[in-house]
Design an enzyme around this catalytic site. Structure first.
Site, short mmCIF file in Angstrom:
data_model
loop_
_atom_site.label_atom_id
_atom_site.label_comp_id
_atom_site.label_asym_id
_atom_site.label_seq_id
_atom_site.Cartn_x
_atom_site.Cartn_y
_atom_site.Cartn_z
N ASP A 15 -6.09 -7.18 17.53
CA ASP A 15 -4.66 -7.40 17.32
C ASP A 15 -3.88 -7.51 18.62
O ASP A 15 -3.09 -8.43 18.80
CB ASP A 15 -4.06 -6.26 16.47
CG ASP A 15 -4.51 -6.37 15.02
OD1 ASP A 15 -5.10 -7.40 14.65
OD2 ASP A 15 -4.25 -5.41 14.27
N ARG A 96 0.78 8.64 20.52
CA ARG A 96 1.83 7.61 20.62
C ARG A 96 2.95 7.97 21.60
O ARG A 96 3.34 7.14 22.42
CB ARG A 96 2.41 7.27 19.24
CG ARG A 96 1.56 6.41 18.30
CD ARG A 96 0.30 5.93 18.84
NE ARG A 96 -0.46 5.06 17.95
CZ ARG A 96 -1.75 4.87 18.05
NH1 ARG A 96 -2.44 5.50 18.98
NH2 ARG A 96 -2.38 4.04 17.25
N ASP A 125 2.83 4.32 13.06
CA ASP A 125 2.78 4.12 14.51
C ASP A 125 3.93 3.26 15.03
O ASP A 125 4.46 3.51 16.11
CB ASP A 125 1.43 3.52 14.92
CG ASP A 125 0.31 4.53 14.80
OD1 ASP A 125 0.57 5.74 14.99
OD2 ASP A 125 -0.84 4.13 14.50
N SER A 177 -10.12 0.20 10.14
CA SER A 177 -9.18 0.25 11.25
C SER A 177 -9.28 1.64 11.86
O SER A 177 -9.05 2.64 11.19
CB SER A 177 -7.77 -0.03 10.72
OG SER A 177 -6.83 0.39 11.68
N1 ARG Z 1 -2.31 7.82 9.32
C1 ARG Z 1 -2.48 8.35 10.62
C2 ARG Z 1 -1.15 8.57 11.29
O1 ARG Z 1 -0.19 8.01 10.87
C3 ARG Z 1 -3.43 7.53 11.45
C4 ARG Z 1 -2.86 6.29 12.03
C5 ARG Z 1 -3.90 5.49 12.74
N2 ARG Z 1 -3.35 4.36 13.40
C6 ARG Z 1 -3.91 3.18 13.45
N3 ARG Z 1 -3.25 2.23 14.06
N4 ARG Z 1 -5.09 2.93 12.95
O2 ARG Z 1 -1.05 9.30 12.22
#
Ligand code: ARG
Length: 406
Positions: A15, A96, A125, A177
């Site tokens: 991506d 993040r 995210d 993912s």
């Molecule tokens: N659901 C989890 C969170 O919001 C994991 C997110 C994983 N992010 C990703 N871009 N695959 O913290």
């Protein structure tokens, strides 16, 4: 005239690799790729840096933030036993804000007009990246090429192939993912989107199946100072190293698998698979030591703050004032948490089997024992129980009278 610059959070994956070219074509900007190492287990950061350039970035930087991630992000989360919905140790939610901090720094260093991320519009995210940027650098624009573009994975691959963009070869085959850092590994998409389907074996990477885990338990003694782990079996280690080592050790016993339905901030319920061997082991141990060392009113209040704290981190409010205020509370409480915890790793569990604290323990054998040496004055209990029950007794008498009247 030179074009405005945008700093893109770059992972080296599909991506963000295609996002570079897309930003150039659709936003008429120069892209600075910025990869931040938060312990995601990438061996060759230089390769990622190069790939950023090959995919069209004018500049590409990689930042080793592994120590910073441990000391500035894992540490406060652990002091707060931070688990969203009481289950998820906030793996991605912790990295993040750190990535945002570095994006902003690189934006300042390179005179960029904004930052960009490769998130879709369906997850948390995007919120963490954008709200974090609003907080640290409100003047910077935030771009979300993947969200705006709305391409499927396969279409993105075709788009990249047409333009000769050197996307990572594994992209088409990986059914999940994945996001990963020192505090754990997350998996979404593919078959696990069916919440009834048991997670297939290939979802997991950092933990073994309990069936294959060793048949003999292994014990580890974790030393804590001021609410943070400082040693394993007596060997003092920096936090980042301690977490990495324990992660491997606990993962070999199948500790730290989490399969949950999660409430995302954007309103979606999603099925998530996490692997957090060190996080689960350390939170178990830390909580137990707190039970030994924290006075009960403080302990009770801390539990309330913990869930609020986890929630605000999950919801992207890391850089806000509530987080700082709760940190101050957590720091105060952490001062009491010193000692050692014995943890047994066995077939998927990290079980505390012993704890001690010379300087801070509030457990008193003389008070607790039923044997010889009891110093607890049981005669005091009689008056205590009477007064404790007095409000209820009064209420109950009144209610009985009322019942009779009715
Ligand atoms: N659901 C989890 C969170 O919001 C994991 C997110 C994983 N992010 C990703 N871009 N695959 O913290």
């Amino acid at each position: 005239m030179s074009k405005p610059r945008i700093v893109l959070a770059y992972s080296g994956g599909l991506d963000t690799s295609v996002a570079i070219e897309w930003l150039k074509e659709h936003k008429d900007v120069d892209v600075v790729a910025c990869a931040v190492d938060v312990g995601q287990g990438v061996d060759d950061l230089e390769e990622i840096r190069q790939r950023g350039l090959e995919c069209g970035a004018v500049e590409s930087v990689v930042i080793d933030a592994t120590t910073e991630f441990a000391d500035g992000f894992i540490a406060p989360a652990l002091k707060a036993n931070a688990m969203y919905m009481n289950k998820y140790p906030l793996v991605s939610a912790l990295s993040r804000p750190l990535i945002v901090k570095h994006l902003v720094q690189v934006a300042r260093d390179t005179g960029a007009a904004g930052v960009a991320h490769g998130c879709t519009g369906k997850g948390n995210d995007q919120v963490r990246f954008e709200v974090g940027t609003m907080c640290l650098a409100p003047d910077l624009a935030t771009l979300a090429p993947i969200r705006e573009w709305g391409l499927t994975r396969d279409a993105a691959i075709d788009w990249a192939t047409e333009r000769g963009i050197p996307i990572p070869v594994t992209s088409k085959t990986s059914p999940y993912s994945i996001d990963e850092n020192a505090w754990g590994r997350t998996a979404e998409c593919g078959i696990i989107e069916d919440p009834w389907a048991a997670p297939p074996a290939d979802v997991y990477e950092r933990t073994v199946d309990v069936v294959d885990a060793p048949d003999t338990p292994e014990e580890v003694v974790i030393g804590f100072r001021r609410g943070l782990p400082v040693s394993l079996d007596g060997e003092e280690l920096p936090l980042a190293e301690l977490v990495a080592r324990l992660d491997g050790q606990a993962g070999r016993h199948g500790v730290g698998r989490i399969d949950m339905i999660e409430d995302r901030l954007v309103g979606i319920k999603s099925r998530e698979i996490y692997e957090c061997p060190a996080a689960i082991t350390l939170i178990n141990a830390h909580r137990d030591l707190e039970d030994l060392c924290l006075e009960q009113e403080l302990a009770d209040h801390k539990r309330n703050e913990e869930s609020r704290y986890a929630q605000l981190i999950y919801n992207g409010l890391w850089w806000g004032p509530l987080k700082r205020a709760i940190d101050a509370f957590m720091e105060e409480a952490a001062g009491y948490v010193n000692g050692e915890v014995r943890v047994q790793l066995f077939k998927g569990s990290a079980t505390v089997v012993g704890r001690r604290s010379e300087s801070s323990g509030l457990y008193s054998y003389d008070m607790a024992t039923y044997d010889e040496g009891d110093r607890f004055d049981q005669t005091l209990a009689e008056g205590f129980v009477k007064l404790w029950g007095l409000p209820l007794k009064t209420w109950a008498a009144r209610t009985r009278d009322a019942d009779v009247e009715a």
